[in-house]
Design a protein around this motif. Structure first.
Motif, PDB file in Angstrom:
ATOM      1  N   VAL A  68      -7.996   3.253  13.964  1.00 10.81           N
ATOM      2  CA  VAL A  68      -7.106   2.108  14.175  1.00 10.81           C
ATOM      3  C   VAL A  68      -7.590   0.912  13.360  1.00 10.81           C
ATOM      4  CG1 VAL A  68      -6.315   0.422  15.894  1.00 10.81           C
ATOM      5  CG2 VAL A  68      -6.257   2.852  16.427  1.00 10.81           C
ATOM      6  N   GLY A  69      -8.900   0.681  13.346  1.00 12.16           N
ATOM      7  CA  GLY A  69      -9.452  -0.412  12.556  1.00 12.16           C
ATOM      8  C   GLY A  69      -9.199  -0.233  11.063  1.00 12.16           C
ATOM      9  N   ALA A  70      -9.341   0.993  10.578  1.00 11.54           N
ATOM     10  CA  ALA A  70      -9.089   1.257   9.159  1.00 11.54           C
ATOM     11  C   ALA A  70      -7.621   1.041   8.813  1.00 11.54           C
ATOM     12  CB  ALA A  70      -9.512   2.680   8.808  1.00 11.54           C
ATOM     13  N   GLN A  71      -6.732   1.427   9.708  1.00 14.78           N
ATOM     14  CA  GLN A  71      -5.300   1.216   9.462  1.00 14.78           C
ATOM     15  C   GLN A  71      -4.976  -0.277   9.407  1.00 14.78           C
ATOM     16  OE1 GLN A  71      -3.068   3.767   8.778  1.00 14.78           O
ATOM     17  NE2 GLN A  71      -4.950   4.953   8.788  1.00 14.78           N
ATOM     18  N   TRP A  72      -5.579  -1.025  10.304  1.00 13.41           N
ATOM     19  CA  TRP A  72      -5.340  -2.459  10.340  1.00 13.41           C
ATOM     20  C   TRP A  72      -5.893  -3.140   9.089  1.00 13.41           C
ATOM     21  CZ3 TRP A  72      -8.797  -6.646  10.887  1.00 13.41           C
ATOM     22  CH2 TRP A  72      -8.172  -7.875  11.103  1.00 13.41           C
ATOM     23  N   LEU A  73      -7.151  -2.794   8.730  1.00 17.32           N
ATOM     24  CA  LEU A  73      -7.753  -3.376   7.541  1.00 17.32           C
ATOM     25  C   LEU A  73      -6.981  -2.982   6.278  1.00 17.32           C
ATOM     26  CD1 LEU A  73     -11.581  -2.947   8.186  1.00 17.32           C
ATOM     27  CD2 LEU A  73     -10.303  -5.095   8.011  1.00 17.32           C
ATOM     28  N   GLY A  74      -6.552  -1.749   6.213  1.00 16.94           N
ATOM     29  CA  GLY A  74      -5.798  -1.289   5.052  1.00 16.94           C
ATOM     30  C   GLY A  74      -4.495  -2.038   4.879  1.00 16.94           C
ATOM     31  N   ALA A  75      -3.814  -2.291   5.985  1.00 16.35           N
ATOM     32  CA  ALA A  75      -2.561  -3.044   5.910  1.00 16.35           C
ATOM     33  C   ALA A  75      -2.826  -4.503   5.527  1.00 16.35           C
ATOM     34  CB  ALA A  75      -1.831  -2.969   7.242  1.00 16.35           C
ATOM     35  N   TYR A 109      -5.411  -5.735   3.738  1.00 11.52           N
ATOM     36  CA  TYR A 109      -5.919  -5.905   2.379  1.00 11.52           C
ATOM     37  C   TYR A 109      -5.159  -5.097   1.326  1.00 11.52           C
ATOM     38  CZ  TYR A 109      -9.776  -8.352   4.558  1.00 11.52           C
ATOM     39  OH  TYR A 109     -10.527  -9.249   5.271  1.00 11.52           O
ATOM     40  N   GLY A 110      -4.105  -4.421   1.725  1.00 14.57           N
ATOM     41  CA  GLY A 110      -3.258  -3.715   0.770  1.00 14.57           C
ATOM     42  C   GLY A 110      -3.923  -2.510   0.119  1.00 14.57           C
ATOM     43  N   TRP A 111      -4.648  -1.729   0.891  1.00 12.24           N
ATOM     44  CA  TRP A 111      -5.285  -0.538   0.346  1.00 12.24           C
ATOM     45  C   TRP A 111      -4.234   0.454  -0.126  1.00 12.24           C
ATOM     46  CZ3 TRP A 111      -9.335   0.527   4.753  1.00 12.24           C
ATOM     47  CH2 TRP A 111     -10.324  -0.460   4.707  1.00 12.24           C
ATOM     48  N   SER A 112      -4.611   1.329  -1.029  1.00 12.74           N
ATOM     49  CA  SER A 112      -3.679   2.330  -1.562  1.00 12.74           C
ATOM     50  C   SER A 112      -3.432   3.431  -0.522  1.00 12.74           C
ATOM     51  CB  SER A 112      -4.244   2.960  -2.838  1.00 12.74           C
ATOM     52  OG  SER A 112      -5.369   3.756  -2.524  1.00 12.74           O
ATOM     53  N   ASN A 113      -2.363   4.164  -0.746  1.00 13.30           N
ATOM     54  CA  ASN A 113      -2.046   5.281   0.153  1.00 13.30           C
ATOM     55  C   ASN A 113      -3.139   6.342   0.123  1.00 13.30           C
ATOM     56  OD1 ASN A 113       0.329   4.186   1.059  1.00 13.30           O
ATOM     57  ND2 ASN A 113       1.590   5.222  -0.471  1.00 13.30           N
ATOM     58  N   ARG A 114      -3.790   6.462  -1.016  1.00 14.59           N
ATOM     59  CA  ARG A 114      -4.878   7.416  -1.142  1.00 14.59           C
ATOM     60  C   ARG A 114      -6.009   7.093  -0.169  1.00 14.59           C
ATOM     61  NH1 ARG A 114      -6.749   9.052  -7.198  1.00 14.59           N
ATOM     62  NH2 ARG A 114      -7.647  10.987  -6.499  1.00 14.59           N
ATOM     63  N   THR A 115      -6.293   5.834  -0.010  1.00 12.51           N
ATOM     64  CA  THR A 115      -7.346   5.413   0.911  1.00 12.51           C
ATOM     65  C   THR A 115      -6.922   5.678   2.352  1.00 12.51           C
ATOM     66  OG1 THR A 115      -7.951   3.687  -0.660  1.00 12.51           O
ATOM     67  CG2 THR A 115      -8.839   3.487   1.556  1.00 12.51           C
ATOM     68  N   PHE A 116      -5.653   5.431   2.661  1.00 12.95           N
ATOM     69  CA  PHE A 116      -5.153   5.734   4.002  1.00 12.95           C
ATOM     70  C   PHE A 116      -5.282   7.224   4.301  1.00 12.95           C
ATOM     71  CE2 PHE A 116      -2.707   1.692   3.676  1.00 12.95           C
ATOM     72  CZ  PHE A 116      -3.117   1.125   4.870  1.00 12.95           C
TER      73      PHE A 116
END
Length: 72
Positions: free
Chosen positions: A28-35, A37-44
């Protein structure tokens, strides 16, 4: 001797529970941080697959504990 086996199974159960809870929180934390900071789909996908692997591991350990208790 049965007491030692019960303690070992209880320890395995606590580890599996900690992995499940920790994985859920980290995912959940990674999903929130990714959204944020605009991480790529690959990182998700990387975090999704890592979480999936941890959940499968915990499921296998839980199944092994259940099978050991059935044999008793």
């Amino acid at each position: 001797m049965s007491s030692d086996r019960d303690k070992a199974q209880a320890k395995q159960g606590r580890i599996a529970a900690a992995v499940i809870a920790g994985t859920g929180a980290l995912w959940v934390g990674a999903q929130w941080l990714g959204a944020k900071y605009g991480w790529s789909n690959r990182t998700f996908v990387f975090f999704d697959l890592a979480a999936l692997a941890a959940f499968i591991w915990a499921l296998v350990v839980t199944y092994q504990i259940w099978r050991k208790r059935q044999d008793n």
